[in-house]
Design a protein around this motif. Sequence first.
Motif, PDB file in Angstrom:
ATOM      1  N   GLN A 133      40.189  80.972 -70.746  1.00 38.73           N
ATOM      2  CA  GLN A 133      40.497  82.404 -70.688  1.00 38.73           C
ATOM      3  C   GLN A 133      39.848  83.136 -71.857  1.00 38.73           C
ATOM      4  O   GLN A 133      39.309  84.234 -71.708  1.00 38.73           O
ATOM      5  N   ALA A 134      39.902  82.515 -73.033  1.00 39.24           N
ATOM      6  CA  ALA A 134      39.303  83.116 -74.226  1.00 39.24           C
ATOM      7  C   ALA A 134      37.789  83.240 -74.069  1.00 39.24           C
ATOM      8  O   ALA A 134      37.198  84.278 -74.371  1.00 39.24           O
ATOM      9  N   LEU A 135      37.161  82.180 -73.578  1.00 37.90           N
ATOM     10  CA  LEU A 135      35.714  82.217 -73.388  1.00 37.90           C
ATOM     11  C   LEU A 135      35.328  83.249 -72.335  1.00 37.90           C
ATOM     12  O   LEU A 135      34.304  83.926 -72.467  1.00 37.90           O
ATOM     13  N   ALA A 136      36.165  83.377 -71.296  1.00 37.27           N
ATOM     14  CA  ALA A 136      35.892  84.355 -70.247  1.00 37.27           C
ATOM     15  C   ALA A 136      35.922  85.778 -70.798  1.00 37.27           C
ATOM     16  O   ALA A 136      35.135  86.639 -70.388  1.00 37.27           O
ATOM     17  N   GLU A 137      36.836  86.042 -71.744  1.00 34.96           N
ATOM     18  CA  GLU A 137      36.899  87.365 -72.354  1.00 34.96           C
ATOM     19  C   GLU A 137      35.611  87.689 -73.094  1.00 34.96           C
ATOM     20  O   GLU A 137      35.096  88.810 -73.028  1.00 34.96           O
ATOM     21  N   LEU A 138      35.090  86.708 -73.800  1.00 32.86           N
ATOM     22  CA  LEU A 138      33.853  86.941 -74.552  1.00 32.86           C
ATOM     23  C   LEU A 138      32.640  87.023 -73.625  1.00 32.86           C
ATOM     24  O   LEU A 138      31.655  87.690 -73.945  1.00 32.86           O
ATOM     25  N   GLU A 139      32.722  86.344 -72.473  1.00 29.09           N
ATOM     26  CA  GLU A 139      31.657  86.480 -71.477  1.00 29.09           C
ATOM     27  C   GLU A 139      31.632  87.891 -70.914  1.00 29.09           C
ATOM     28  O   GLU A 139      30.569  88.469 -70.676  1.00 29.09           O
ATOM     29  N   LYS A 140      32.815  88.459 -70.689  1.00 27.18           N
ATOM     30  CA  LYS A 140      32.895  89.826 -70.172  1.00 27.18           C
ATOM     31  C   LYS A 140      32.218  90.810 -71.111  1.00 27.18           C
ATOM     32  O   LYS A 140      31.602  91.784 -70.678  1.00 27.18           O
ATOM     33  N   ASP A 141      32.357  90.550 -72.403  1.00 30.98           N
ATOM     34  CA  ASP A 141      31.776  91.436 -73.404  1.00 30.98           C
ATOM     35  C   ASP A 141      30.304  91.143 -73.664  1.00 30.98           C
ATOM     36  O   ASP A 141      29.678  91.766 -74.514  1.00 30.98           O
ATOM     37  N   GLY A 142      29.746  90.178 -72.937  1.00 28.25           N
ATOM     38  CA  GLY A 142      28.338  89.872 -73.117  1.00 28.25           C
ATOM     39  C   GLY A 142      28.037  89.109 -74.390  1.00 28.25           C
ATOM     40  O   GLY A 142      26.888  89.020 -74.814  1.00 28.25           O
TER      41      GLY A 142
ATOM     42  N   ASP B  80      39.497  85.150 -82.751  1.00 33.54           N
ATOM     43  CA  ASP B  80      38.978  84.315 -83.833  1.00 33.54           C
ATOM     44  C   ASP B  80      37.521  83.934 -83.579  1.00 33.54           C
ATOM     45  O   ASP B  80      36.697  83.971 -84.502  1.00 33.54           O
ATOM     46  N   LEU B  81      37.200  83.585 -82.332  1.00 29.30           N
ATOM     47  CA  LEU B  81      35.815  83.246 -82.015  1.00 29.30           C
ATOM     48  C   LEU B  81      34.901  84.445 -82.258  1.00 29.30           C
ATOM     49  O   LEU B  81      33.795  84.303 -82.798  1.00 29.30           O
ATOM     50  N   LYS B  82      35.350  85.634 -81.869  1.00 25.72           N
ATOM     51  CA  LYS B  82      34.551  86.834 -82.066  1.00 25.72           C
ATOM     52  C   LYS B  82      34.323  87.074 -83.559  1.00 25.72           C
ATOM     53  O   LYS B  82      33.218  87.440 -83.986  1.00 25.72           O
ATOM     54  N   SER B  83      35.356  86.851 -84.375  1.00 25.50           N
ATOM     55  CA  SER B  83      35.236  87.028 -85.815  1.00 25.50           C
ATOM     56  C   SER B  83      34.231  86.045 -86.407  1.00 25.50           C
ATOM     57  O   SER B  83      33.400  86.411 -87.251  1.00 25.50           O
ATOM     58  N   ARG B  84      34.290  84.810 -85.940  1.00 18.77           N
ATOM     59  CA  ARG B  84      33.368  83.794 -86.450  1.00 18.77           C
ATOM     60  C   ARG B  84      31.922  84.105 -86.055  1.00 18.77           C
ATOM     61  O   ARG B  84      30.982  83.874 -86.819  1.00 18.77           O
ATOM     62  N   ILE B  85      31.765  84.653 -84.860  1.00 16.51           N
ATOM     63  CA  ILE B  85      30.425  85.033 -84.405  1.00 16.51           C
ATOM     64  C   ILE B  85      29.891  86.175 -85.246  1.00 16.51           C
ATOM     65  O   ILE B  85      28.729  86.176 -85.673  1.00 16.51           O
TER      66      ILE B  85
ATOM     67  N   ASP C 242      21.867  86.946 -76.983  1.00 17.75           N
ATOM     68  CA  ASP C 242      21.101  87.751 -77.940  1.00 17.75           C
ATOM     69  C   ASP C 242      21.396  89.232 -77.763  1.00 17.75           C
ATOM     70  O   ASP C 242      20.736  90.079 -78.345  1.00 17.75           O
ATOM     71  N   ARG C 243      22.406  89.555 -76.923  1.00 15.63           N
ATOM     72  CA  ARG C 243      22.800  90.953 -76.712  1.00 15.63           C
ATOM     73  C   ARG C 243      24.334  91.020 -76.606  1.00 15.63           C
ATOM     74  O   ARG C 243      24.876  91.255 -75.525  1.00 15.63           O
ATOM     75  N   PRO C 244      25.031  90.764 -77.709  1.00 14.45           N
ATOM     76  CA  PRO C 244      26.505  90.681 -77.675  1.00 14.45           C
ATOM     77  C   PRO C 244      27.209  92.020 -77.531  1.00 14.45           C
ATOM     78  O   PRO C 244      27.992  92.431 -78.370  1.00 14.45           O
ATOM     79  N   THR C 245      26.904  92.720 -76.449  1.00 11.01           N
ATOM     80  CA  THR C 245      27.610  93.967 -76.145  1.00 11.01           C
ATOM     81  C   THR C 245      27.975  93.961 -74.674  1.00 11.01           C
ATOM     82  O   THR C 245      27.217  93.436 -73.847  1.00 11.01           O
ATOM     83  N   PRO C 246      29.119  94.513 -74.281  1.00 16.11           N
ATOM     84  CA  PRO C 246      29.524  94.509 -72.879  1.00 16.11           C
ATOM     85  C   PRO C 246      28.678  95.449 -72.050  1.00 16.11           C
ATOM     86  O   PRO C 246      28.101  96.406 -72.573  1.00 16.11           O
ATOM     87  N   ASP C 247      28.576  95.159 -70.746  1.00 10.78           N
ATOM     88  CA  ASP C 247      27.915  96.074 -69.829  1.00 10.78           C
ATOM     89  C   ASP C 247      28.943  97.093 -69.393  1.00 10.78           C
ATOM     90  O   ASP C 247      29.724  96.868 -68.475  1.00 10.78           O
TER      91      ASP C 247
END
Length: 253
Positions: free
Chosen positions: A57-66, A22-27, A80-85
């Motif tokens: 845990q949810a925030l950590a998942e989005l941190e992993k994805d950058g 849901d957070l990813k969708s809102r972003i 400013d670069r929402p893509t995973p490494d």
Amino acid sequence: MPSQPPVDKSAPIPLYYQVACDLKSRIQQGEWKPNEKIPSEHQLTEYYGVSRISLRQALAELEKDGILLKKRGKGTFLTDRPTPDLQPMKYMLTSSLRFKNQREQMEVEVLDSGLRDAGSFPNLPQEFGLQGRVIYYKRLFFSGGVPLALARSWIPAALVPGMEGKTLPRGRIVRLLEGEYGLSPYRVADSLEIIRPTHTDAQDLQITRDSPLIFVKGISYLKGETPLEYSSTLWVADRVRFQMENRAEWMEG
């Protein structure tokens, strides 16, 4: 925030994953702008009606994805670069090669280097069986100023006379090996495991001692099976993801 949080506690899908989606969708819908601070953990916990553990845990998942970046004492921000490494989990995984095709924003800092005796390294994997004089490099790799990996390399000194006195082009060993010595790896053999950092490695990578690391160690070979580079690389597990690719011909037999 929307009036109705899309979290179904009766669903078999883990709550943290529902919150992350849901957070990813809102972003993606532009609710927050790049570099903007998102609501606090307390606000999000109340809104979604989940525990602090599930929310983190949810925030950590989005941190992993950058997508998100947590700043101590300040909160969590949209990057400013929402893509995973993503690191390609292919054959090119020894330290001189695994960074060769990285995007230019990958930064490198050489922490230590020089001509050494292989027996002076307590952290040199025993299975390498490396002896004699070696050229040693210890390098820290960053993306966006955040440490991603700590790489150690050992190269038999007899193969690269005088290499200890040369500067690595942009911190890359492979460029020096190819450009100055005409040495290009033919194949590599790697292994991977999950470990915890030592005190020193945790300091270098700016992580805590309980942070998991992806430990990749390997040997690159020249044609004729002469070992060229022995390497061990510690990847911060919650900052990178490996992308695996299999091809039919690899699976035969």
